[in-house]
Design an enzyme around this catalytic site. Structure first.
Site, mmCIF file in Angstrom:
data_model
loop_
_atom_site.group_PDB
_atom_site.id
_atom_site.type_symbol
_atom_site.label_atom_id
_atom_site.label_comp_id
_atom_site.label_asym_id
_atom_site.label_seq_id
_atom_site.Cartn_x
_atom_site.Cartn_y
_atom_site.Cartn_z
ATOM 1 C CG HIS A 134 15.173 12.253 -48.999
ATOM 2 N ND1 HIS A 134 15.124 12.330 -50.371
ATOM 3 C CD2 HIS A 134 16.486 12.349 -48.675
ATOM 4 C CE1 HIS A 134 16.345 12.461 -50.852
ATOM 5 N NE2 HIS A 134 17.195 12.476 -49.837
ATOM 6 C CG ASP A 211 12.414 6.664 -47.832
ATOM 7 O OD1 ASP A 211 13.342 5.845 -47.900
ATOM 8 O OD2 ASP A 211 12.551 7.890 -48.019
ATOM 9 C CD GLN A 214 19.372 7.643 -43.967
ATOM 10 O OE1 GLN A 214 20.204 7.074 -43.250
ATOM 11 N NE2 GLN A 214 19.712 8.304 -45.059
ATOM 12 C CE LYS A 237 20.502 7.223 -48.940
ATOM 13 N NZ LYS A 237 21.211 8.490 -48.802
ATOM 14 C CB CYS A 376 17.118 15.809 -50.027
ATOM 15 S SG CYS A 376 18.477 15.896 -51.189
HETATM 16 N N1 PMP Z 1 14.898 8.691 -48.445
HETATM 17 C C1 PMP Z 1 15.724 8.947 -47.432
HETATM 18 C C2 PMP Z 1 15.193 8.935 -46.034
HETATM 19 C C3 PMP Z 1 17.068 9.202 -47.684
HETATM 20 O O1 PMP Z 1 17.896 9.439 -46.669
HETATM 21 C C4 PMP Z 1 17.531 9.203 -49.009
HETATM 22 C C5 PMP Z 1 18.975 9.538 -49.337
HETATM 23 N N2 PMP Z 1 19.498 10.592 -48.604
HETATM 24 C C6 PMP Z 1 16.629 8.915 -50.028
HETATM 25 C C7 PMP Z 1 15.322 8.653 -49.709
HETATM 26 C C8 PMP Z 1 17.070 8.870 -51.464
HETATM 27 O O2 PMP Z 1 17.976 7.839 -51.627
HETATM 28 P P1 PMP Z 1 18.775 7.659 -53.005
HETATM 29 O O3 PMP Z 1 19.359 8.990 -53.338
HETATM 30 O O4 PMP Z 1 19.795 6.634 -52.687
HETATM 31 O O5 PMP Z 1 17.772 7.191 -54.010
#
Ligand code: PMP
Length: 418
Positions: A134, A211, A214, A237, A376
């Site tokens: 991401h 990270d 997910q 999430k 993203c």
């Molecule tokens: N890493 C991953 C794998 C994600 O899916 C996301 C959110 N789509 C993020 C980081 C960023 O998370 P947040 O916007 O809640 O900070």
């Protein structure tokens, strides 16, 4: 529901119909249709216990924490610190002080990049990320590398969206200072073998940030079994409020890290003459008034997830994913992007006949919420040679009937565009 749907639903251990009643939004109608919410990788819906926890906090306990001598402040502090303990248990951290409350995964990664990264990375050092990360797990490292004259290396993946471990191993050297890797990909669903990745990095003396944005919503997570140095996730999430989340860090690393944000709450003593000394971890990393209600809501979400059962969630979602992959994959002109053997409940796809945004719009008219875009993960989209995909992302409150509705919606797209 097809025969297969009935069969697979019957082997699952979750009472999904009962679970769905805990989530008020799932009872909403969208454009006159029953809502089919399949955008869980973007954010999950909130159960009543989380909504009530926020209401209870604001209605009966609201006060600023840590500094108050009055009873309300002490109660709020107790609830917030209890929440930290819950997060620690949820991740199997050695102690609650290894948990730093943050706004979400993005803030957690930035904290580590700015604090740990800035203090250890030097010119010529290397940081490894993967092709499937991401942007939140790419850009902070890019910025750090630019600032320090370090090099960002990218571990490649195969067409199925699996990390090539041999290639990753070749990138590791004594120059590697940090490996930053997703537990599971938000765009593909791929689950990475983070324990193995951590072992390989440690053999070269690098630290590992996972990270887990997910990861935590879909499977049991044990940071000590993974042996990662840092683990970040977003509360929203995980059925918790937006603006909540946590960074886990091994205590000895957190203790050697300088603060990132500074101000009230994170100090030991401030003096114009003698300068400032800082509080112990984790408070050193929590400048200013935090999202107190968010932390308390996060603990309520964790309690909810534990009451459903994390192993049962993983098993149910796995079944549901298999079913979704089958009913979507058999539609002519659909190409599923991300076919790793180990996946969380994400089905990303493109169609010959229609652009992802058109597909998303037609599905929306059916009450089906999916995401269309690059998620993203632009470098990943470049790898697959597509500008965007449609992504259906699952949670344990989704049903086999909803997968049938999605498949029917996709067939409708085909009728419109063929
Ligand atoms: N890493 C991953 C794998 C994600 O899916 C996301 C959110 N789509 C993020 C980081 C960023 O998370 P947040 O916007 O809640 O900070």
């Amino acid at each position: 529901m097809s025969t297969l749907a009935k069969d697979t639903a019957s082997v699952s251990t979750l009472d999904v119909e009962r679970i769905r009643r805990d989530f008020p939004v799932l009872q909403e109608r969208i454009r006159g249709k029953e809502l089919v919410y399949l955008d869980n990788a973007a954010t999950t819906q909130k159960p009543l216990t989380v909504i009530y926890a926020l209401q209870h906090y604001y209605a009966t306990e609201n006060a600023n924490i840590h500094r108050g001598v009055h009873l309300l402040s002490q109660q709020a502090t107790f609830a917030y610190e209890r929440a930290r303990g819950r997060v620690g248990q949820f991740l199997n951290a050695a102690e609650p002080s290894e948990v730093v409350f943050v706004r979400g995964a993005t803030e957690g990664i930035n904290l580590v990049a700015h604090s740990y990264g800035r203090s250890v990375v030097e010119a010529g050092d290397e940081i490894i990320v993967s092709q499937m990360e991401h942007h939140s797990n790419i850009v902070p490292w890019q910025v750090l590398c630019e600032e320090k004259g370090a090099v960002l290396r990218v571990a490649p993946i195969n067409e199925d969206g699996e990390l090539l471990l041999d290639e990753y191993e070749k990138l590791l050297s004594e120059r590697t200072k940090i490996v930053a890797i997703s537990h599971a990909s938000n765009a593909l669903g791929t689950i990475n073998p983070v324990g193995q990745i951590a072992d390989m990095a440690h053999a070269q003396g690098a630290v590992v940030l996972v990270d887990g944005a997910q990861g935590v919503p879909h499977m049991p997570v044990d940071v000590r079994a993974i042996d990662c140095d840092f683990y970040v996730f977003s509360g929203h999430k995980l059925f918790a409020p937006t603006g909540s989340g946590a960074l886990y860090g091994k205590k000895h690393l957190l203790e050697q890290m300088p603060p990132w944000e500074t101000g009230g709450g994170m100090i030991q003593r401030v003096s114009f003459e003698q300068g400032t000394t800082y509080a112990d971890v984790p408070v050193r990393f929590e400048a200013g008034t935090p999202h107190i209600a968010g932390g308390i809501g996060l603990a309520a979400a964790i309690d909810y997830v534990n009451s459903v059962g994390r192993a049962a969630i993983a098993q149910y979602e796995d079944e549901l994913l298999r079913y979704a992959t089958e009913v979507i994959g058999e539609i002519d002109g659909v190409r599923i992007i991300g076919t790793a053997r180990e996946k969380v409940g994400v089905v990303s796809f493109v169609m010959d006949s229609a652009h992802p945004h058109d597909i998303g719009t037609i599905l929306d008219a059916e009450g089906i919420a999916v995401r269309a875009g690059h998620h993203c993960t632009q470098p990943l989209m470049q790898f697959y040679g597509v500008p965007a995909t449609v992504r259906a992302s699952l949670a344990f409150y989704n049903t086999h009937a909803e997968m049938d509705a999605l498949a029917a919606g996709i067939r409708k797209v085909q009728e419109v565009f063929n």
